[in-house]
Design an enzyme around this catalytic site. Structure first.
Site, PDB file in Angstrom:
ATOM      1  N   LYS A  13      44.156  29.464  44.750  1.00 35.45           N
ATOM      2  CA  LYS A  13      43.134  29.643  43.721  1.00 35.45           C
ATOM      3  C   LYS A  13      43.746  30.409  42.553  1.00 35.45           C
ATOM      4  O   LYS A  13      43.590  30.061  41.398  1.00 35.45           O
ATOM      5  CB  LYS A  13      41.946  30.402  44.305  1.00 35.45           C
ATOM      6  CG  LYS A  13      40.763  30.524  43.361  1.00 35.45           C
ATOM      7  CD  LYS A  13      39.594  31.224  44.056  1.00 35.45           C
ATOM      8  CE  LYS A  13      38.424  31.399  43.089  1.00 35.45           C
ATOM      9  NZ  LYS A  13      37.381  32.280  43.658  1.00 35.45           N
ATOM     10  N   GLN A  14      44.417  31.480  42.871  1.00 32.44           N
ATOM     11  CA  GLN A  14      45.232  32.181  41.895  1.00 32.44           C
ATOM     12  C   GLN A  14      46.422  32.729  42.658  1.00 32.44           C
ATOM     13  O   GLN A  14      46.358  32.913  43.859  1.00 32.44           O
ATOM     14  CB  GLN A  14      44.468  33.276  41.192  1.00 32.44           C
ATOM     15  CG  GLN A  14      43.942  34.376  42.100  1.00 32.44           C
ATOM     16  CD  GLN A  14      43.029  35.329  41.353  1.00 32.44           C
ATOM     17  OE1 GLN A  14      41.830  35.315  41.506  1.00 32.44           O
ATOM     18  NE2 GLN A  14      43.617  36.165  40.518  1.00 32.44           N
ATOM     19  N   TYR A  21      26.804  37.136  39.484  1.00 28.49           N
ATOM     20  CA  TYR A  21      27.688  38.174  40.026  1.00 28.49           C
ATOM     21  C   TYR A  21      27.063  39.560  40.001  1.00 28.49           C
ATOM     22  O   TYR A  21      27.751  40.569  40.026  1.00 28.49           O
ATOM     23  CB  TYR A  21      29.058  38.187  39.346  1.00 28.49           C
ATOM     24  CG  TYR A  21      29.927  37.031  39.772  1.00 28.49           C
ATOM     25  CD1 TYR A  21      30.318  36.887  41.096  1.00 28.49           C
ATOM     26  CD2 TYR A  21      30.330  36.071  38.860  1.00 28.49           C
ATOM     27  CE1 TYR A  21      31.093  35.818  41.504  1.00 28.49           C
ATOM     28  CE2 TYR A  21      31.119  34.996  39.259  1.00 28.49           C
ATOM     29  CZ  TYR A  21      31.488  34.884  40.590  1.00 28.49           C
ATOM     30  OH  TYR A  21      32.258  33.827  40.985  1.00 28.49           O
ATOM     31  N   GLN A  22      25.723  39.570  39.922  1.00 27.50           N
ATOM     32  CA  GLN A  22      24.977  40.794  40.218  1.00 27.50           C
ATOM     33  C   GLN A  22      25.246  41.936  39.233  1.00 27.50           C
ATOM     34  O   GLN A  22      24.944  43.077  39.543  1.00 27.50           O
ATOM     35  CB  GLN A  22      25.283  41.256  41.662  1.00 27.50           C
ATOM     36  CG  GLN A  22      25.106  40.116  42.677  1.00 27.50           C
ATOM     37  CD  GLN A  22      25.419  40.557  44.093  1.00 27.50           C
ATOM     38  OE1 GLN A  22      26.452  40.235  44.636  1.00 27.50           O
ATOM     39  NE2 GLN A  22      24.518  41.311  44.679  1.00 27.50           N
ATOM     40  N   TRP A  30      37.204  43.835  41.471  1.00 26.40           N
ATOM     41  CA  TRP A  30      38.534  44.406  41.236  1.00 26.40           C
ATOM     42  C   TRP A  30      39.007  44.121  39.824  1.00 26.40           C
ATOM     43  O   TRP A  30      39.887  44.808  39.307  1.00 26.40           O
ATOM     44  CB  TRP A  30      39.522  43.866  42.260  1.00 26.40           C
ATOM     45  CG  TRP A  30      39.875  42.417  42.061  1.00 26.40           C
ATOM     46  CD1 TRP A  30      39.048  41.354  42.117  1.00 26.40           C
ATOM     47  CD2 TRP A  30      41.163  41.907  41.731  1.00 26.40           C
ATOM     48  NE1 TRP A  30      39.734  40.206  41.865  1.00 26.40           N
ATOM     49  CE2 TRP A  30      41.030  40.504  41.628  1.00 26.40           C
ATOM     50  CE3 TRP A  30      42.425  42.477  41.532  1.00 26.40           C
ATOM     51  CZ2 TRP A  30      42.108  39.675  41.318  1.00 26.40           C
ATOM     52  CZ3 TRP A  30      43.492  41.642  41.239  1.00 26.40           C
ATOM     53  CH2 TRP A  30      43.328  40.264  41.118  1.00 26.40           C
ATOM     54  N   ASP A  31      38.424  43.119  39.172  1.00 23.94           N
ATOM     55  CA  ASP A  31      38.792  42.798  37.795  1.00 23.94           C
ATOM     56  C   ASP A  31      38.604  44.001  36.882  1.00 23.94           C
ATOM     57  O   ASP A  31      39.258  44.109  35.862  1.00 23.94           O
ATOM     58  CB  ASP A  31      37.935  41.691  37.197  1.00 23.94           C
ATOM     59  CG  ASP A  31      37.279  40.756  38.188  1.00 23.94           C
ATOM     60  OD1 ASP A  31      37.473  40.920  39.390  1.00 23.94           O
ATOM     61  OD2 ASP A  31      36.553  39.875  37.723  1.00 23.94           O
ATOM     62  N   GLU A  40      41.634  33.594  46.904  1.00 22.50           N
ATOM     63  CA  GLU A  40      40.540  33.516  47.883  1.00 22.50           C
ATOM     64  C   GLU A  40      40.532  32.234  48.702  1.00 22.50           C
ATOM     65  O   GLU A  40      39.651  32.044  49.529  1.00 22.50           O
ATOM     66  CB  GLU A  40      39.201  33.730  47.179  1.00 22.50           C
ATOM     67  CG  GLU A  40      39.066  35.178  46.700  1.00 22.50           C
ATOM     68  CD  GLU A  40      37.826  35.429  45.869  1.00 22.50           C
ATOM     69  OE1 GLU A  40      37.218  34.458  45.392  1.00 22.50           O
ATOM     70  OE2 GLU A  40      37.480  36.611  45.688  1.00 22.50           O
TER      71      GLU A  40
END
Ligand code: CA
Ligand code: CA
Lengths: 769, 769
Positions: B596-597, B333-334, B339-340, B481
């Site tokens: 997904k959520q 994840y770089q 947004w988390d 997502e």
């Protein structure tokens, strides 16, 4: 002259198959078909069955076959079934046993004829010929004359009757199939469709001439009924019979079986020659209005007539019913109308046979409630026409159509819910008919209601972008089906504006001239009078992607120019499986500029008023990026190439469009490998458009009729007639000029503009340059 | 007590690996890592290499590895590399040679210790232990104390230095790697990154105690430099050394190599004990503010602390830099903020360590230009924050990320361009920080500019539906997502309205109190003063999907209720390959209600004011439809389950969220089978949210602080502190009640509402029920 694909023509009025080629069964069955807009009978042999795609498709018989969720037209049992045996050996067609062969389609009268000389394994020899047509006078009837002649002594068994053993794309449609034999000698199958419960009757009768049979008996086999005649024949003896098949169904007549029996009995009484005479008159009238006479290019001549022929037999003239995307040539595309009906099929009729064009636009009026239901179901109001429109206008297109050939998963395409241009296209068609016919009463009675409801649909569909002070149309699919889910598609936005403007014009004229009828229409539809201001506001402020000030190119949709710029041939190399669908959701074209068909070209072909630089710039930009994955694509390219001055390409695209079926040039396979035969009726309709609107440069404006010819260089003359607002115009083009003659019976003058001359042309007058 | 996954704890302040399990190398490396927000050093063994995922990830070192198009943080060479050989045999860890083993992570001070007793193939025997920490005082430093003791006579070779042979997810980052040995005994690697040209220095020094080596030499091997010490040892003899590693880079200091050398020299001079003392103070301060003390549930106690620990070491405190979605535990994840950061990581800091929270919100201010660039690039204006945000705030998320495992084709996901809620989420975080801290000066100086630019972005993004008199937000991707390309996503619309309302409030207060600063800000940004009316109008008329009047359920997006209603377990059976992505474009969840959520649950977790019936109805509707494909999902479910009265499920989701990493409970594989290790920092942050906002029911409103406890039934007490607007509150909950104590040093009163009691609580005062 010899044509491609094992064909030739003699006079430009027929297509002849040069020899029997078993590999072309699918193609020839479509190309040599006969029909009358009520039924289509494929050009198959009398003793063939499902493996050879025998079909007699009857309109208005929509039904879902067992296990299918797709409505399609029924392929009814084959009443023309006839088979010969000589000394016990079936006279099957195989190249080894054929001594002589001729198969011909007569375009002028819609007659399929065939003659065969056959030799058996033990020296048997027989010749037979058949000649059949689908009556243009009584569309329920198929008429056949059949003759066979012994060329050696032998026992000949003739089996003829109604075979239920026919091809059906979606599966079994008949929950009931009762064989019947009547006292007067008629045979029948009485059928009922599984899902929709339509009663269908197929009734057959024959009249035998010549030699008397040794024995005659009737046999029912499965869903078939036959009569068998045994003849002991000597060389030189022959037998002739006339057969009449009547097909009726309960969506059309009260008692199908009784009607069909009566009609067949009556027809047999009249006899072949009388039936032929009645049949020939509508065909003569058709060609009188629609023929395109080309001197100097015999191939183009026969191609033009072949496509006119297919256009005519695909189009219901007995009732307000849709023109199927494959006509009545097979069950593919559900026998339903798509947007092609208005944009490809209608124009020829609108300018040659307005009574038929009227049926097509009236069909859209008749299905307005289906369009209203579809709009409501999707959260809109007004009329959102079905992408795939059958009898009621309810959406027939399924949510899942293609299968991803790589994974076997169904693909959700959004043709049904995002391809909203269908509603403006219907308005385009109505306007075209109205312009051509001048039938204001139709507009008052039916057209206005469609226009207003489509306008209301657009009100419910558009979004306003406050900060840009403009309306936008979001998440659509244009005619180019490789790019779903796009915004501000040029074609969709321009056509939407077109239909809003027309709605306002009609509203204003009604308000002025027929305020009572306007008030009644608004009351009937529940449309508030102030809706007209909404239509006007949207038409005014709808975003229309403009030609780029530098390049002149109109962007097909927001962001199109930012997509990967690759050419179709290079892109094709990315296919993993040749049967893959190129579009949504993850096909190879989705993130590229490669188009199935070019929406901007389509737009420029349909709406006048774009400057020639824009036509040229867009043609040159989009043409190399277009894959022509649609049979609709070549004809608009031909037309716009004409207007853009690319004459050689125009002719090349004309040939491509005109030969899609006849030369079996459509190699496109649908994802999932569905059946790919059938007549591309839109391409057929497109041929008239290319020749009349492209090569002759015909244009109809409020001011009158105009021509800007761009005749192919090798054509000596092109002659055709047009019907415009009650006037018949006879047009002759040659490399030296153009002449337009007003028919003596015309009711008045009409304004004609030619390059370098214009005048009001009265009855019997001619304008030429 | 024993924990799951081969772990135990003794006091609730440590996690102990019970035995060496080679299968858990990935998991243990993440869970036992040390760090300080500047660097993260995985809990791997000293002699390990890339196969065991050795990594020291350093923030602010973004670079694209050779052949990659993804920016990621560098994993720098391993300065803690140390290996032993006895009589020529490497002391490799394999279960057969380990006689004793202990591996412990000390949560209170961030110390990783390990001790091993090892026996060789020829009877060699040696014990060693190491203890290391990443300094909290000087974050450039890793400090280690290493001791080994011969348990049998033998020749021991100690090889220690800097190993460049480390794991790198994206490939090789260093175009230059110069080994250096300095006169004062320090070793170094001087590196330069390939794409971004960052100079990085890794400097190592050791101080050896005890026995003198027989021989010492230096060796450079590839991209590594080592010093080797040879000892001839008798059983019972031991050697101890202290090692300091300094890591600096040119994004941070002028001359990385010189700085690192000075810092390492200086640290070695100070010695281990002094370094330890300096290191321990920030940790004590951290726990003083943030500790969650749980009596009656020792497992929950250590889980709470483990997650607080991971939250803290993942968060840069030395500069305004993002919290990576996997912190500094790996390169996945770089190393970038999603947004988390605002919704999961920030809350704990906002209410316990506002100086750290301030850094996170200031980071968003610092990256405003990147957000502006992104908006412009996509045709909008204002600030559209990056979905994946590194140093500059430019979008790091690639257009193509997942690969379709069934076809090998790249998948175009639209996380980067359609997941627009990121901008309102940033506003949510700023507002949270502002509410908690009361730092109005921050708002004036930085926050307002973000709020205004996000509001402007929304102006450019929304559409107005004339006929419904409402604004809509179209074609988005919510937190869920699995459903791209949806309209009026409940989460997105509510959060967008929230951020518009806050922009108006700040605008109005500035206009009232600081008109000059408002004018200056508008001039600086080019935002017209009338923009405030647009914001207000959109906030007013933005469509907010309301709870269904009958069921109370909020539809996640337009048309969601019409999708196939299937449960995740049944849906999972449709997978062809377990590694398939479930979402866009053609994954198994796309046309179903499986999430997904759950976006509505996320919304209800974040925004207060929904009635309990709505919370319950939505929890009960969405919970069974949620696949929890995101590590963010369980914690909001826990929180909303609390509020909805589903206490047992709340506790179950708490455990799930708290053990995702420690119990290796995240089995999710990304499409394409990418590396799946690393600390889920959002889940770690979520544990604080569940306990404080869920179990303690903490809420901050304009009126003050409120608690509605829902303590797990078996917890005896829960104690924690909060920092609100300058006041420290000490909270104790028990099954019998709740007490809130204002710290004596508080600057004033604060209003507290408890179930059945409320009061202004001054310094040293207590309110309890
Ligand atoms: Ca070309
Ligand atoms: Ca449940």
């Amino acid at each position: 002259m010899d044509l491609k694909n094992n064909l030739r023509t003699e006079t430009g009025w027929e297509v002849i198959e040069k020899s029997f080629d078993p590999a072309q069964v699918v193609t020839t069955g479509s190309n040599f078909m006969i029909g009358n807009g009520y039924l289509g009978y494929r050009g198959t042999f009398e003793d063939w069955g499902p493996d050879e795609y025998v079909a007699c498709i009857v309109t208005d018989t929509w039904d879902q076959a067992e296990g299918s969720s797709m409505s399609e037209l029924c392929n009814v049992p084959n009443g023309l079934y006839t088979a010969l045996r000589v000394d016990g050996e079936p006279c099957s067609l195989n190249p080894a046993s054929i001594r002589d062969y001729r198969h011909q389609l007569d375009l002028r009268y819609g007659v399929n004829t065939r003659s065969v000389v056959w030799e058996g394994q033990n020296g048997q020899k027989i010749a037979w010929e058949s000649r059949k047509f689908a009556s243009s006078h009584n569309p329920h009837l198929l008429v056949q004359r059949y003759r066979f002649k012994a060329l050696a002594n032998g026992v000949v068994e003739l089996k003829t009757g109604i075979s239920g053993d026919v091809w059906s794309l979606g599966g079994e449609h008949f929950s009931q199939c009762i064989p019947l034999e009547f006292a007067n000698g008629l045979l029948a199958l009485s059928l009922e469709t599984r899902e929709t419960g339509i009663s269908i009757a197929v009734v057959e009768g024959i009249r035998l001439e010549g030699k008397t049979p040794e024995k005659v008996w009737t046999s029912t086999e499965g869903k078939s009924i036959f009569r068998i005649f045994r003849f002991r024949m000597e060389a030189g003896e022959d037998v002739v019979f006339e057969k009449v098949v009547g097909i009726t169904h309960s969506n059309e007549v009260e008692e199908p079986l009784r009607s069909a029996r009566e009609e067949v009995s009556d027809a047999l009484d009249q006899g072949y020659e009388a039936l032929w005479t009645a049949h020939s008159k509508p065909w003569e009238a058709f060609w009188d209005g629609a023929d395109l006479q080309i001197e100097g290019d015999p191939e183009a001549q026969v191609l033009a007539r072949f496509n006119l022929y297919q256009s005519y037999i695909a189009t219901p003239t007995h009732a307000n019913l849709p023109v199927g995307a494959r006509g009545l040539s097979c069950q593919v595309y559900q026998g339903a109308a798509f947007w092609d009906q208005e944009t490809y099929n209608l124009p020829m009729f609108a300018f040659t046979h307005q009574e038929i064009a009227h049926r097509l636009v009236a069909y859209r009026y008749d299905t307005l409630d289906g369009a209203r239901r579809k709009a409501r179901k999707l959260g809109y109001y007004g009329a959102f026409y079905a992408w795939t429109s059958g009898k009621t206008g309810d959406e027939l297109f399924p949510d899942f159509f293609f299968t991803d050939v790589l994974t076997g998963r169904p693909i959700r395409n959004h043709f049904n819910c995002w391809q909203i241009h269908i509603s403006p296209d219907v308005v385009y068609g109505i306007w075209l008919y109205y312009q051509a016919s001048g039938n204001w009463e139709f507009m008052l009675e039916q057209g206005a209601e469609v226009l207003f409801e489509v306008a209301q649909f657009l009100v419910s569909r558009v979004h306003f972008k406050m900060d840009k002070n403009r309306y936008e149309i979001l998440r659509v699919l244009g005619p180019d089906e490789y790019h779903e889910n796009v915004d501000n598609n040029a074609y969709t936005n321009y056509l939407s504006q077109f239909s809003l403007v027309k709605a306002c014009q009609v509203f204003d004229r009604m308000k002025e001239e027929h305020p009572g009828r306007l008030a009644a229409l608004l009351e009937k539809t529940g449309i508030p009078a102030r809706a007209r201001e909404d239509w006007n506001d949207i038409a005014d402020r709808l975003y229309l992607p403009a030609p780029d000030p530098e390049t002149g190119v109109i962007e097909q949709f927001d962001g199109y120019f930012g997509l990967e710029d690759i050419r179709p041939d290079a892109l094709r190399k990315r296919l993993i499986d040749p049967g893959e669908y190129w579009g949504w959701p993850n096909g190879i074209a989705v993130h590229t500029q490669v188009l199935k068909q070019a929406d901007v070209i389509q737009l420029l072909a349909m709406l006048d008023g774009f400057p020639k630089e824009v036509l040229t710039a867009n043609y040159e930009y989009y043409e190399p990026r277009t894959e022509h994955g649609s049979s609709l694509s070549p004809s608009v390219h031909a037309l716009v190439a004409c207007k853009a001055g690319h004459h050689e390409e125009a002719y090349r695209y004309f040939l491509e469009s005109a030969t899609i079926d006849l030369y079996n040039a459509s190699k496109k396979v649908m994802s999932g490998g569905s059946f790919l035969g059938g007549i591309h009726t839109a391409a057929a309709g497109g041929v008239w458009i290319i020749i009349v609107r492209g090569f002759a440069g015909f244009e109809l404006t409020d001011a009158g009729v105009a021509f800007s010819p761009a005749l192919p260089a090798h054509w000596k003359t092109l002659r055709f007639a047009l019907k415009v607002r009650g006037c018949r115009l006879e047009v002759v083009l040659s490399p030296n000029g153009i002449r337009v003659h007003g028919a003596p019976e015309n009711p008045g003058k009409i304004h004609i503009r030619l390059p370098g001359a214009q005048a009001w042309v009265g009855p019997g007058e001619t304008l030429g340059v």
